[in-house]
Design a protein around this motif. Structure first.
Motif, short mmCIF file in Angstrom:
data_model
loop_
_atom_site.label_atom_id
_atom_site.label_comp_id
_atom_site.label_asym_id
_atom_site.label_seq_id
_atom_site.Cartn_x
_atom_site.Cartn_y
_atom_site.Cartn_z
N GLN A 68 0.85 -1.18 0.00
CA GLN A 68 0.00 0.00 0.00
C GLN A 68 0.89 1.23 0.00
N GLN B 140 -2.95 5.95 0.45
CA GLN B 140 -4.28 5.34 0.59
C GLN B 140 -4.51 4.24 -0.45
N LYS B 141 -3.57 4.12 -1.40
CA LYS B 141 -3.82 3.22 -2.54
C LYS B 141 -3.14 1.86 -2.36
N THR B 142 -3.91 0.81 -2.60
CA THR B 142 -3.32 -0.54 -2.59
C THR B 142 -2.72 -0.78 -3.97
N VAL B 143 -1.41 -0.76 -4.04
CA VAL B 143 -0.75 -0.87 -5.35
C VAL B 143 -0.61 -2.33 -5.76
N ASP C 23 -2.11 -6.14 -4.63
CA ASP C 23 -3.18 -6.68 -3.79
C ASP C 23 -3.09 -8.21 -3.75
N GLY D 254 0.29 3.11 -13.33
CA GLY D 254 -0.23 3.01 -11.97
C GLY D 254 -0.75 1.63 -11.62
N GLY E 125 1.03 -0.98 -10.97
CA GLY E 125 1.90 -1.63 -9.98
C GLY E 125 3.09 -2.35 -10.60
N GLU F 3 -4.98 -2.68 -11.46
CA GLU F 3 -5.39 -2.26 -10.11
C GLU F 3 -4.80 -3.18 -9.04
N GLY F 4 -3.52 -3.49 -9.18
CA GLY F 4 -2.80 -4.24 -8.17
C GLY F 4 -3.02 -5.74 -8.20
#
Lengths: 254, 262
Positions: free
Chosen positions: A10, A13-16, A18, A37, A39, A213-214
């Protein structure tokens, strides 16, 4: 060789990342693709512990590196060469001195031997004429090649490439692709490549993993990747005009 | 009720960040101090010599001008007041003691923080955002040994040397004003200057200069390494480096004076 087990990261605030799991085998050219972005670079940085996971494990040749002390980490990093997105050459040193730096820092080699080894790598990458030039005096493509020469000067087992073709013209990009393939074919080096460029990924990769999104949305050989049913992968392929048959499909053309 | 809670959180967050940054800076400094033993070894001597040249020789021009005029202003202001009481013969001591105890190390510190310190912050900041520092780490080259230590040695050696130079030029500048505008002979000025300035003044001044060298290096390198946000971040790091160095030099300068003279 490289194994990620349930890695989470993380940033703010962003979970890079997951909870991602994947493995890179010896001799592979493993390509990580995805939108900005997604990851990708964060994943690469975890392999050399420029970043450590909040949760999960990163194993290199079976050794967990997240909690390693500096001495052990140094031994792990000796296995790696890294070509950074900006090439990351030290600006006050000539190309020759940049490539010679790891040898001068980590070996007791005499200056004659250093010259021989550096010139060998520079010739291999077509940079022998630029040895005495400074990074600011050479083109972006030459800087990337100089960065690659520095990355392989200690004969690493694994080379990581962070956006090796970004900012380069198509001809130079294909030349860099050729060099990455040569690294595997001539030197048996395992490669991990982060890129946006799917044409490059399909040309050089033995396996392609897409992050979104990770999370990993696809991890397959090139032929399997382009046939992926995942809508994110399909959208990514279409954005670069690539059909399911792996052919280029320009706007308005079949 | 939300606003005060948010304010407290913000203040708390900043305090934690400040403590974290200070700890990081101190760790960097202690590691660089440990590496000082390798300053003139095969792998670092060229960089150490280069940094000493950059800090010492390249700063001479600006230090010459500032030191001369600092001495001249001191002599003129003090001399005019002393002349009202017919005591202008004492300007030698006033200038010498002021320069050696306080103004010499202080002015040198400010000049070096603004010129060399800002350049260090900008260079390391640029290296950080262009991934050169990360590249060093991946090559297992410790940035604190490769970059911080040579600069620390250079500033700790050159600051006292430059302070002596500032002191001499300041006193000479005072002599020029004393002899040409206040009618004090050179002999009288110099006799007076050497009579009142003590060895302790010199040692304390040089100690201050040495400490200021550590402060400037630590602040500048730390700000450089903490740089984010590309070119804008480099500008911010440079600005912060100069401001923090100025403030810490002022505060620590006062504390050293108090420690030795009170």
């Amino acid at each position: 060789m490289i194994r990620f087990e349930n890695v989470t990261k993380q940033l703010g605030q962003k979970t890079v990342l997951d909870g991602i799991d994947f493995e890179v085998g010896e001799g592979e050219t493993f390509v990580i693709v995805g939108l900005s972005g997604a990851g990708k670079s964060v994943t690469l940085k975890h392999m050399i512990r420029l970043m450590a996971p909040d949760d999960g494990k990163v194993l290199i040749d079976g050794e967990e590196i997240s909690e390693m002390d500096r001495a052990d980490l140094r031994h792990v990093r000796e296995k790696f060469g890294v070509l950074f997105q900006s090439a990351a050459l030290l600006q006050w040193m000539s190309v020759f001195d940049n490539v010679a730096l790891p040898l001068r820092e980590h070996t007791e080699a005499a200056e004659d031997e250093i010259r021989e080894r550096v010139m060998e790598k520079l010739e291999m990458l077509g940079l022998d004429d630029a040895a005495e030039k400074f990074p600011v005096d050479i083109s972006g493509g030459m800087q990337k090649r100089a960065g690659l020469a520095r990355a392989i000067i200690m004969d690493p087992k694994i080379v990581l490439y962070d956006e090796p073709t970004s900012g380069l013209d198509p001809v130079t990009s294909r030349r860099i692709d050729g060099l990455i393939v040569n690294m595997r074919e001539q030197l048996g080096i395992t490669s991990v490549v982060v890129t946006h460029d799917l044409h490059s990924a399909l040309a050089i990769g033995s396996r392609i993993m897409m992050l979104h999104e990770g999370r990993i949305v696809e991890n397959a050989p090139p032929e399997g990747f382009i046939k992926s049913k995942d809508p994110t992968v399909q959208s990514f392929l279409e954005s670069q005009y690539i059909t399911k048959k792996g052919k280029w499909e320009g706007m308005g053309h079949e | 009720m939300r606003y005060p809670v948010h304010s407290a959180q913000r203040v708390g967050g900043r305090v934690i960040q400040l403590l974290h940054d200070t700890g990081h800076g101190m760790f960097m400094l202690f590691e660089a101090i440990w590496f000082v033993q390798f300053a003139f070894g095969k792998r670092s001597r060229l960089e150490t010599a280069t940094q000493m040249y950059t800090t010492g020789i390249k700063s001479l021009a600006v230090i010459t001008v500032v030191a001369l005029f600092t001495g001249m202003i001191l002599a003129l202001q003090t001399g005019l007041e002393l002349r009202r009481y017919g005591q202008e013969v004492y300007i030698g001591s006033a200038v010498a003691v002021s320069m050696i105890r306080e103004m010499g190390p202080f002015m040198t510190g400010l000049i070096i923080a603004a010129s060399v310190g800002s350049a260090i912050a900008a260079q390391l900041g640029t290296m950080t955002v262009s991934e050169e520092i990360a590249a060093l780490e991946v090559m297992s080259i410790n940035p604190n040994r490769f970059l911080v230590m040579p600069r620390l040695v250079a500033l700790c050696v050159m600051m006292p040397v430059l302070t002596v130079y500032t002191n001499i030029l300041g006193i000479m500048g005072g002599a020029v004003v004393g002899t040409t505008q206040l009618g004090v002979s050179v002999t009288s000025y110099m006799d007076n200057a050497t009579e009142f300035a003590t060895n302790k003044d010199l040692y304390v001044g040089l100690f201050k200069a040495f400490v200021f060298g550590i402060i400037i290096t630590t602040v500048a390198c730390h700000q450089g390494f903490m740089t984010t946000e590309g070119a804008v971040g480099v500008g911010k790091a440079t600005r912060r480096s100069v401001i923090i160095s100025f403030l810490v030099i002022l505060i620590v300068g006062y504390m050293i004076t108090r420690m030795f003279y009170l």
